[in-house]
Write an enzyme that holds these catalytic residues in place. Structure first.
Site, short mmCIF file in Angstrom:
data_model
loop_
_atom_site.label_atom_id
_atom_site.label_comp_id
_atom_site.label_asym_id
_atom_site.label_seq_id
_atom_site.Cartn_x
_atom_site.Cartn_y
_atom_site.Cartn_z
N ARG A 80 0.85 -1.19 0.00
CA ARG A 80 0.00 0.00 0.00
C ARG A 80 0.89 1.25 0.00
O ARG A 80 1.69 1.42 0.91
CB ARG A 80 -0.90 -0.01 1.24
N HIS A 123 -2.45 11.01 0.72
CA HIS A 123 -1.91 10.79 2.06
C HIS A 123 -1.25 12.10 2.50
O HIS A 123 -0.05 12.19 2.69
CB HIS A 123 -0.93 9.62 2.07
N GLU A 168 -6.98 8.68 6.31
CA GLU A 168 -7.21 9.40 7.56
C GLU A 168 -7.64 10.85 7.34
O GLU A 168 -6.94 11.78 7.76
CB GLU A 168 -5.96 9.35 8.44
N ASN A 301 -7.30 2.21 10.04
CA ASN A 301 -5.98 2.36 10.67
C ASN A 301 -6.20 2.38 12.17
O ASN A 301 -6.98 3.18 12.67
CB ASN A 301 -5.30 3.68 10.25
N TYR A 303 -4.21 2.33 15.91
CA TYR A 303 -2.98 2.38 16.71
C TYR A 303 -3.26 2.17 18.19
O TYR A 303 -2.53 1.48 18.88
CB TYR A 303 -2.24 3.70 16.48
N GLU A 382 -3.43 0.15 8.27
CA GLU A 382 -2.24 0.50 9.05
C GLU A 382 -2.37 0.01 10.47
O GLU A 382 -3.44 0.14 11.09
CB GLU A 382 -2.04 2.03 9.14
O1 LGS Z 1 3.08 7.54 9.81
C1 LGS Z 1 1.74 7.68 10.14
C2 LGS Z 1 1.30 6.67 11.14
C3 LGS Z 1 2.07 6.55 12.42
O2 LGS Z 1 1.07 6.58 13.46
C4 LGS Z 1 0.84 7.56 8.92
O3 LGS Z 1 1.26 8.37 7.87
C5 LGS Z 1 -0.55 7.94 9.28
O4 LGS Z 1 -1.44 7.49 8.27
C6 LGS Z 1 -1.03 7.46 10.66
O5 LGS Z 1 -1.67 8.53 11.29
N1 LGS Z 1 -0.01 7.03 11.58
C7 LGS Z 1 -0.10 6.96 12.91
N2 LGS Z 1 -1.15 7.22 13.59
C8 LGS Z 1 -1.34 7.09 14.96
C9 LGS Z 1 -2.14 8.22 15.45
C10 LGS Z 1 -2.39 8.12 16.88
C11 LGS Z 1 -2.63 9.46 17.45
C12 LGS Z 1 -3.74 10.17 16.74
C13 LGS Z 1 -3.72 11.62 16.99
C14 LGS Z 1 -3.17 12.42 15.85
C15 LGS Z 1 -1.73 12.38 15.58
#
Ligand code: LGS
Length: 482
Positions: A80, A123, A168, A301, A303, A382
Site C-alpha cells: 500500500r 496521504h 485518515e 488504521n 494504533y 495501518e
Molecule cells: O506515519 C503515520 C502513522 C504513524 O502513526 C501515517 O502516515 C498515518 O497514516 C497514521 O496517522 N499514523 C499513525 N497514527 C497514529 C495516530 C495516533 C494518534 C492520533 C492523533 C493524531 C496524531
C-alpha cells in the site's frame, strides 16, 4: 470450527506493508514535482521535531526497485503506497508525465514481483498552490481532487486493483485546520468540520467517477478509535467519550456509511462559524448522497484506543497521550468545543511514543463496524508502533541486528485481535504493517521509527528488523506461530 489456539487466517487474507509518498520518497524537487503543504509546513519554525523535512527521506524515488525486491524477500502479498498529487499534477495544474511514469514503473515492478499494488490517492500532501486558495476549506479543492484522481486512474487503472481515496481524513481536517499540529497548521475551530465535509465530498465525487471509469475495488481509510470513558462512573467522562466518538469516528462513519451527519453534531457545534458561516452552510443538496456511495472496502488504521476524562486531571500527557517533548506540543485540542478533555494514563503498556497498547480495542472496533454500520469488507490498512530500536552489530562484525521484540509482539497482538474479530463474524480481509520502512513521521520527524525495516538515514542502507523476519514467516504461512 477452529480451535481457540489456531490462528490461521483465511487463505485469501492479504499480508502487506504500507508507506506514504511524502514520508519515504524524497526527490522533492525532481521531475517537475512542486511543493505540497508538508514542504511548507515542515519549514515553519517549531512545527516539526528537529525541523526535519521530507526532502530526502528514504530516497525511495531513486531506490524503488531495491525496495520492491525487499518487499518480495519479505513475502508480502500486497503493498500500500500513496501517490503524490504534486508530482502528478504539479501546482494542481496540468498532468506531469514524468511524475506519472514513476508510479507506473513502481506498479510494473510490483506486479513483476508478484506483489499486488494498493493505491492511496491522498496521504496528506495537498499541492501548496491549492492551500493558497483555501485548501480543504474551499469546496473547489474537492473537484480538483477528482480531476487529479482521474489522471491517476487513467494511467494505472489497468494494473491496480485496489483504490483508496483518502488516508485518515480526520488528520487532514482536524489536525490541519482545527488543532494545527499538521500541515497546513491552521487553528480555525469549526473549519475542521468544513474541511472534513470537503474531504468526504472529494471522496464521493471520486468514487463516482472512478467507478464510471471501471474501478472495481474502491474505499477510504479512516483512523478510528475505540473511545471509553476514563472512569465509567463519572458522568463527565462518559460524556467526553461520547463526544470523542462523535468527533473522531462518527463524523466520518455516519456520512460515508449511513448518508447523514450524526444529529449530535449540530448542538455540539452551535454558534461556531467560519468566515461568517456555519458548517451546515457548506453542505449542499446532493452532497450526502455522493458521500454515501457504496464501497467495496473500508480501510481501518488502528494504533490505540482513547479514554478521555471530561474534567481537569493531574496528568502529564497531551491529547496524543504522548510525553515526548515536542515544539508544537498541542496548545489546542483538535476537536472543536472539547477544551475540557484530558487523557490520563490507564496503566496500559506503551509504545515508544507513549501511545497505549490496546489490541483488544481493535476487536471491539471491528465488531462495532459490523454491528452498527454493516460495514463493507474491512482491511486494516495501518497498524504498527514506534519503539526505541537499538541497532547492534551482528556476529560478522559489520552487519546490523535490530532485535525489536516489542514491535514484533505489538503486531502479533493486533493480528490476534483481528483473528478474534474474524471468528466473531467480521469480514476482515487483510493487514498492512505500518510501516515497511522507518520514515518521516510527520511532526515527529525522523526520531520515531515505525519500520519493520531499519533505515540508516546517512547511508540509506535498509536492514530488516526481527519483526520483519517474523512477519515474512506469517505472510508465508498465513498463520501466527503458536
Ligand atoms: O506515519 C503515520 C502513522 C504513524 O502513526 C501515517 O502516515 C498515518 O497514516 C497514521 O496517522 N499514523 C499513525 N497514527 C497514529 C495516530 C495516533 C494518534 C492520533 C492523533 C493524531 C496524531
Amino acid at each position: 470450527m477452529t480451535s481457540p489456539n489456531d490462528t490461521t487466517f483465511p487463505s485469501t487474507f492479504l499480508f502487506g506493508a504500507a508507506t506514504a509518498a511524502y514520508q519515504i520518497e524524497g526527490a522533492a524537487d525532481e521531475d517537475g514535482r512542486t511543493p505540497s503543504i508538508w514542504d511548507t509546513f515542515s519549514r515553519v519554525p517549531g512545527a516539526v521535531l528537529d525541523a526535519d523535512n521530507g526532502d530526502v527521506a528514504c530516497d525511495h524515488y531513486h531506490r524503488m526497485p531495491e525496495d520492491v525486491a525487499l518487499m518480495r524477500s519479505l513475502n508480502l502479498d500486497a503493498y500500500r503506497f500513496s501517490i503524490a498529487w504534486p508530482r502528478v499534477r504539479p501546482d494542481a495544474g496540468a498532468p506531469n508525465q514524468k511524475g506519472i511514469d514513476f508510479y507506473s514503473r513502481l506498479v510494473d515492478e510490483l506486479l513483476g514481483n508478484g506483489i499486488t499494488p494498493w493505491v492511496t490517492l491522498y496521504h496528506w500532501d495537498l499541492p501548496q498552490a491549492l492551500e493558497d486558495l483555501g485548501g480543504w476549506t474551499n469546496r473547489d479543492t474537492a473537484h480538483r481532487f477528482a480531476e487529479y484522481a482521474n489522471t491517476v486512474y487513467d494511467a494505472l487503472g489497468d494494473r491496480v486493483p485496489y483504490w483508496t481515496t483518502f488516508n485518515e481524513p480526520w488528520c487532514s481536517a482536524f489536525l490541519g485546520y482545527t488543532g494545527g499540529q499538521h500541515a497546513p497548521g491552521r487553528q480555525e475551530g469549526v473549519a475542521g468540520v468544513i474541511a472534513a465535509h470537503h474531504l468526504m465530498l472529494a471522496h464521493g465525487l471520486t468514487v463516482d467517477q472512478l467507478r464510471e471509469r471501471g474501478a472495481k475495488q474502491l474505499g477510504i481509510t479512516l483512523n478510528l478509535t475505540v473511545a471509553d470513558p476514563y472512569d465509567a462512573a463519572e458522568p463527565a467522562d462518559v460524556d467526553a467519550a461520547r463526544r470523542l466518538d462523535l468527533l473522531w469516528n462518527r463524523v466520518f462513519l455516519d456520512p460515508i456509511l449511513k448518508g447523514r451527519y450524526p444529529e449530535e453534531l449540530a448542538p455540539h457545534t452551535e454558534g461556531m462559524t467560519f468566515e461568517g458561516k456555519t458548517w451546515q452552510d457548506y453542505v449542499h443538496e446532493g452532497d450526502l448522497a455522493l458521500i454515501n456511495a457504496p464501497l467495496e472496502m473500508l480501510g481501518v488504521n488502528y494504533y490505540h484506543g482513547d479514554a478521555p476524562a471530561g474534567r481537569p486531571m493531574p496528568s502529564g500527557t497531551d491529547f496524543l497521550g504522548s510525553r515526548i517533548e515536542h515544539p508544537s506540543r498541542p496548545t489546542r485540542l483538535p476537536w472543536p468545543g472539547c477544551d475540557d478533555f484530558t487523557f490520563p494514563r490507564r496503566g496500559l503498556p506503551e509504545t515508544g511514543l507513549d501511545w497505549e497498547i490496546q489490541p483488544e480495542g481493535l476487536t471491539r472496533l471491528l465488531t462495532r463496524l459490523k454491528d452498527e454500520y454493516d460495514a463493507p469488507p474491512i482491511y486494516i490498512t495501518e497498524n504498527g508502533a514506534a519503539f526505541d530500536d537499538v541497532p547492534q552489530t551482528g556476529a560478522d562484525g559489520s552487519s546490523l541486528v535490530i532485535d525489536d521484540q516489542d514491535r514484533l509482539s505489538f503486531i502479533d497482538g493486533h493480528l490476534r485481535a483481528i483473528h478474534d474479530a474474524i471468528e466473531q463474524g467480521v469480514d476482515v480481509r487483510g493487514y498492512f504493517a505500518w510501516s515497511l520502512l522507518d520514515n518521516y513521521e510527520w511532526a515527529y520527524g525522523y526520531r520515531q521509527r515505525f519500520g519493520i525495516v531499519h533505515v540508516d538515514y546517512d547511508t540509506q542502507v535498509r536492514t530488516p528488523k526481527a519483526s520483519a523476519e517474523w512477519y515474512a514467516e506469517v505472510a508465508r504461512t498465513g498463520a501466527l506461530p503458536a
